[in-house]
Scaffold this motif. Structure first.
Motif, PDB file in Angstrom:
ATOM      1  N   MET A  52       0.860  -1.203   0.000  1.00 58.90           N
ATOM      2  CA  MET A  52       0.000   0.000   0.000  1.00 58.90           C
ATOM      3  C   MET A  52       0.887   1.242   0.000  1.00 58.90           C
ATOM      4  SD  MET A  52      -3.303   0.903   0.271  1.00 58.90           S
ATOM      5  CE  MET A  52      -4.047   2.532   0.423  1.00 58.90           C
ATOM      6  N   SER A  53       0.721   2.108  -0.992  1.00 59.04           N
ATOM      7  CA  SER A  53       1.519   3.329  -1.063  1.00 59.04           C
ATOM      8  C   SER A  53       0.941   4.384  -0.137  1.00 59.04           C
ATOM      9  CB  SER A  53       1.501   3.871  -2.492  1.00 59.04           C
ATOM     10  OG  SER A  53       1.692   2.837  -3.429  1.00 59.04           O
ATOM     11  N   ASP A  54       1.755   5.401   0.140  1.00 64.11           N
ATOM     12  CA  ASP A  54       1.267   6.538   0.923  1.00 64.11           C
ATOM     13  C   ASP A  54       0.162   7.260   0.152  1.00 64.11           C
ATOM     14  OD1 ASP A  54       3.003   6.090   2.931  1.00 64.11           O
ATOM     15  OD2 ASP A  54       4.502   7.565   2.267  1.00 64.11           O
ATOM     16  N   PRO A  55      -0.876   7.703   0.838  1.00 67.06           N
ATOM     17  CA  PRO A  55      -1.919   8.464   0.133  1.00 67.06           C
ATOM     18  C   PRO A  55      -1.417   9.853  -0.251  1.00 67.06           C
ATOM     19  CG  PRO A  55      -2.358   8.438   2.490  1.00 67.06           C
ATOM     20  CD  PRO A  55      -1.167   7.549   2.277  1.00 67.06           C
ATOM     21  N   LEU A  56      -2.140  10.513  -1.139  1.00 67.94           N
ATOM     22  CA  LEU A  56      -1.788  11.877  -1.504  1.00 67.94           C
ATOM     23  C   LEU A  56      -2.153  12.827  -0.360  1.00 67.94           C
ATOM     24  CD1 LEU A  56      -1.719  10.469  -4.283  1.00 67.94           C
ATOM     25  CD2 LEU A  56      -2.572  12.581  -5.275  1.00 67.94           C
ATOM     26  N   ALA A  57      -1.505  13.986  -0.363  1.00 71.65           N
ATOM     27  CA  ALA A  57      -1.755  14.974   0.693  1.00 71.65           C
ATOM     28  C   ALA A  57      -3.169  15.528   0.562  1.00 71.65           C
ATOM     29  CB  ALA A  57      -0.738  16.106   0.581  1.00 71.65           C
ATOM     30  N   GLN A  58      -3.903  15.505   1.654  1.00 67.57           N
ATOM     31  CA  GLN A  58      -5.268  16.054   1.650  1.00 67.57           C
ATOM     32  C   GLN A  58      -5.208  17.475   2.186  1.00 67.57           C
ATOM     33  OE1 GLN A  58      -8.113  13.492   3.444  1.00 67.57           O
ATOM     34  NE2 GLN A  58      -9.798  14.917   3.235  1.00 67.57           N
ATOM     35  N   THR A  59      -5.323  18.440   1.303  1.00 66.09           N
ATOM     36  CA  THR A  59      -5.256  19.839   1.720  1.00 66.09           C
ATOM     37  C   THR A  59      -6.625  20.461   1.558  1.00 66.09           C
ATOM     38  OG1 THR A  59      -4.716  20.631  -0.497  1.00 66.09           O
ATOM     39  CG2 THR A  59      -2.870  19.975   0.908  1.00 66.09           C
ATOM     40  N   ASP A  60      -6.762  21.665   2.051  1.00 66.61           N
ATOM     41  CA  ASP A  60      -8.053  22.332   1.964  1.00 66.61           C
ATOM     42  C   ASP A  60      -8.492  22.463   0.507  1.00 66.61           C
ATOM     43  OD1 ASP A  60     -10.196  23.688   3.380  1.00 66.61           O
ATOM     44  OD2 ASP A  60      -9.532  25.459   2.268  1.00 66.61           O
ATOM     45  N   ARG A  61      -7.526  22.688  -0.392  1.00 63.96           N
ATOM     46  CA  ARG A  61      -7.934  22.910  -1.779  1.00 63.96           C
ATOM     47  C   ARG A  61      -8.056  21.624  -2.593  1.00 63.96           C
ATOM     48  NH1 ARG A  61      -2.861  25.817  -4.847  1.00 63.96           N
ATOM     49  NH2 ARG A  61      -1.356  24.153  -4.546  1.00 63.96           N
ATOM     50  N   THR A  62      -7.674  20.485  -2.011  1.00 61.59           N
ATOM     51  CA  THR A  62      -7.893  19.243  -2.770  1.00 61.59           C
ATOM     52  C   THR A  62      -9.043  18.427  -2.198  1.00 61.59           C
ATOM     53  OG1 THR A  62      -6.327  17.956  -1.447  1.00 61.59           O
ATOM     54  CG2 THR A  62      -5.471  19.037  -3.428  1.00 61.59           C
ATOM     55  N   LYS A  63      -9.629  18.901  -1.107  1.00 58.21           N
ATOM     56  CA  LYS A  63     -10.771  18.208  -0.532  1.00 58.21           C
ATOM     57  C   LYS A  63     -11.857  18.084  -1.596  1.00 58.21           C
ATOM     58  CE  LYS A  63     -13.329  19.963   2.941  1.00 58.21           C
ATOM     59  NZ  LYS A  63     -13.442  20.712   4.212  1.00 58.21           N
ATOM     60  N   VAL A  64     -12.411  16.881  -1.756  1.00 56.90           N
ATOM     61  CA  VAL A  64     -13.501  16.708  -2.710  1.00 56.90           C
ATOM     62  C   VAL A  64     -14.772  17.199  -2.038  1.00 56.90           C
ATOM     63  CG1 VAL A  64     -14.834  15.032  -4.040  1.00 56.90           C
ATOM     64  CG2 VAL A  64     -12.356  14.768  -3.837  1.00 56.90           C
ATOM     65  N   ARG A  65     -15.354  18.265  -2.570  1.00 59.42           N
ATOM     66  CA  ARG A  65     -16.463  18.924  -1.894  1.00 59.42           C
ATOM     67  C   ARG A  65     -17.814  18.396  -2.351  1.00 59.42           C
ATOM     68  NH1 ARG A  65     -14.205  23.607   0.464  1.00 59.42           N
ATOM     69  NH2 ARG A  65     -11.998  23.680  -0.036  1.00 59.42           N
ATOM     70  N   ARG A  66     -17.991  18.281  -3.640  1.00 60.42           N
ATOM     71  CA  ARG A  66     -19.289  17.827  -4.136  1.00 60.42           C
ATOM     72  C   ARG A  66     -19.308  16.309  -4.123  1.00 60.42           C
ATOM     73  NH1 ARG A  66     -22.353  21.337  -2.937  1.00 60.42           N
ATOM     74  NH2 ARG A  66     -23.884  20.032  -3.970  1.00 60.42           N
ATOM     75  N   ILE A  67     -20.263  15.725  -3.398  1.00 64.78           N
ATOM     76  CA  ILE A  67     -20.426  14.272  -3.308  1.00 64.78           C
ATOM     77  C   ILE A  67     -19.081  13.659  -2.905  1.00 64.78           C
ATOM     78  CG2 ILE A  67     -21.503  12.267  -4.407  1.00 64.78           C
ATOM     79  CD1 ILE A  67     -22.798  14.071  -6.406  1.00 64.78           C
ATOM     80  N   ALA A  68     -18.707  13.967  -1.657  1.00 64.19           N
ATOM     81  CA  ALA A  68     -17.363  13.660  -1.152  1.00 64.19           C
ATOM     82  C   ALA A  68     -17.052  12.168  -1.171  1.00 64.19           C
ATOM     83  CB  ALA A  68     -17.211  14.219   0.264  1.00 64.19           C
ATOM     84  N   GLU A  69     -18.082  11.303  -1.115  1.00 66.98           N
ATOM     85  CA  GLU A  69     -17.800   9.873  -1.083  1.00 66.98           C
ATOM     86  C   GLU A  69     -17.246   9.379  -2.420  1.00 66.98           C
ATOM     87  OE1 GLU A  69     -20.694  11.289  -0.809  1.00 66.98           O
ATOM     88  OE2 GLU A  69     -22.270  10.243  -1.928  1.00 66.98           O
ATOM     89  N   ARG A  70     -17.320  10.209  -3.448  1.00 71.22           N
ATOM     90  CA  ARG A  70     -16.715   9.820  -4.732  1.00 71.22           C
ATOM     91  C   ARG A  70     -15.225  10.154  -4.771  1.00 71.22           C
ATOM     92  NH1 ARG A  70     -21.341  12.153  -8.813  1.00 71.22           N
ATOM     93  NH2 ARG A  70     -23.006  10.728  -8.177  1.00 71.22           N
ATOM     94  N   GLY A  71     -14.727  10.839  -3.763  1.00 73.51           N
ATOM     95  CA  GLY A  71     -13.332  11.267  -3.782  1.00 73.51           C
ATOM     96  C   GLY A  71     -12.401  10.265  -3.145  1.00 73.51           C
ATOM     97  N   SER A  72     -11.117  10.340  -3.506  1.00 73.41           N
ATOM     98  CA  SER A  72     -10.132   9.428  -2.934  1.00 73.41           C
ATOM     99  C   SER A  72      -8.739  10.048  -3.011  1.00 73.41           C
ATOM    100  CB  SER A  72     -10.141   8.098  -3.689  1.00 73.41           C
ATOM    101  OG  SER A  72      -9.031   7.315  -3.309  1.00 73.41           O
ATOM    102  N   PHE A  73      -7.937   9.728  -2.003  1.00 69.45           N
ATOM    103  CA  PHE A  73      -6.538  10.164  -2.001  1.00 69.45           C
ATOM    104  C   PHE A  73      -5.611   8.967  -2.163  1.00 69.45           C
ATOM    105  CE2 PHE A  73      -8.994  13.382   0.098  1.00 69.45           C
ATOM    106  CZ  PHE A  73      -8.473  14.553  -0.416  1.00 69.45           C
ATOM    107  N   ASP A  74      -6.156   7.835  -2.538  1.00 70.21           N
ATOM    108  CA  ASP A  74      -5.386   6.599  -2.668  1.00 70.21           C
ATOM    109  C   ASP A  74      -4.398   6.696  -3.844  1.00 70.21           C
ATOM    110  OD1 ASP A  74      -5.481   3.463  -1.941  1.00 70.21           O
ATOM    111  OD2 ASP A  74      -5.189   3.758  -4.099  1.00 70.21           O
ATOM    112  N   ARG A  75      -3.116   6.545  -3.530  1.00 69.79           N
ATOM    113  CA  ARG A  75      -2.092   6.754  -4.555  1.00 69.79           C
ATOM    114  C   ARG A  75      -2.155   5.717  -5.674  1.00 69.79           C
ATOM    115  NH1 ARG A  75       2.361   9.956  -4.852  1.00 69.79           N
ATOM    116  NH2 ARG A  75       2.037  10.672  -2.730  1.00 69.79           N
TER     117      ARG A  75
END
Lengths: 223, 223
Positions: A1-24
């Motif tokens: 398992m790789s490190d996830p991507l950095a979750q910053t305020d500007r990369t937060k998935v805002r619309r329908i957040a469950e569709r978002g992922s930081f999985d590398r």
């Protein structure tokens, strides 16, 4: 398992957040499957977006273009946004409002840094060519020093960003479920056609007999 | 013959200018064939690019999203860049350097204006749904007032922008023409698969018998 991507305020998935992922691994799989990125940069305060080829080497994305490329020059040591999208299907709902698309996309943010080191530049070139067709640099004539000099290469770390994915069928309001309107998904895939060999080669029997390369990606992407 | 798009300093095609065009019919044909736009905007001075659906009504492009969509809000009455790209093929050259892609792209610039008029908003909605599948709004349940209120619609005039197109085969240096490396084009096309009907409909005999819509676009785009 790789490190996830950095979750910053500007990369937060805002619309329908469950569709978002930081999985590398997921982010990398989308980057590796697509052919084109849409690269955004700011020029004189206004946004500009151009389609570009690219290559991935580990946790880095390489972009390239002619040294005179105004966009690449404006992007050098400046903030860019690299967005890569795969369109997987048209979602037909019973209601106009709930029509949608199935897709997998990646948005990467950060500063694009110019690659000056000649070895890294050469390696970036190979990575970009092999991104289109793995192993292609083993057969094609290698890039020469003058071609390298005429090319500007930028790199962006795959660090700040996220993936967003929609899969599955139409999600209609319950009171619409009985409507006599076809609902479901029309799958879409980028598919390769028959290779068309260069006319100059077709005139030379031994060159006309060369085996065309087969891109594994478009057909394997069919789902 | 329609009026061409405005040729401004920032829409001038700089790299390989002969591939550029301001022809409105050509620009419209690319807009009409694609499904996704990559929309760029500036947020806190940095570029951001997101994939979006859209629709065209004459000389206007409509975008839409939830009222809470941070990107759409940032784009309201602000400069945006709407870029639409069709990927037509992978160009394999004898030399790594001359590898390329065949594509047709449109870049549109301008201020995205919020649509407040309810009739225009409803019309924009129809245009966006019918862009995916012409005539779909005649069968789907129409958008209701509460759905309209929850949606932010932006419009961008198709005025300042240009198309850029690459077609044809590999362009190698003459001294490389005899190299025993396959050269030519691998055509790519977005192709529709078998429609997958919604599971809820499949349980109802009269709904399972509905005719699935056939998207003319992906297969006709095959080239």
């Amino acid at each position: 398992m790789s490190d996830p991507l950095a979750q910053t305020d500007r990369t937060k998935v805002r619309r329908i957040a469950e569709r978002g992922s930081f999985d590398r691994d997921l982010v990398n799989s989308i980057i590796d499957e697509a052919y084109l990125a849409h690269v955004g940069f700011v020029i004189d305060g206004a946004p500009k977006v151009l389609p570009m080829t690219y290559g991935r080497d580990g946790d880095v994305i390489y972009l390239h273009g002619a040294v005179g490329n105004a966009m690449l020059r404006a992007s050098t040591d400046a903030e860019v946004c690299v967005t890569i999208t795969l369109l997987d299907g048209l979602v037909m709902a019973r209601s106009a409002f709930h029509h949608s698309m199935n897709y997998r996309s990646v948005v990467l943010l950060g500063e694009a840094v110019k690659v000056d080191d000649e070895d890294e530049k050469r390696r970036a070139f190979d990575v970009i060519v092999d991104h289109v067709l793995p192993g292609r640099t083993e057969t094609a004539r290698a890039t020469n020093p003058s071609e390298l000099r005429s090319t500007l290469v930028l790199k962006l770390p795959i660090d700040e960003g996220s993936a967003k994915i929609r899969t599955g069928g139409a999600v209609d309001d319950e009171e619409d479920h009985g409507l006599p309107v076809w609902a479901g998904v029309i799958p879409l895939a980028l598919v390769a056609g028959e290779p068309e060999q260069d006319a100059l080669q077709l005139d030379v029997p031994e060159l006309a007999g060369l085996t065309p390369p087969v891109p594994a990606r478009p057909t394997s992407a069919r789902r």
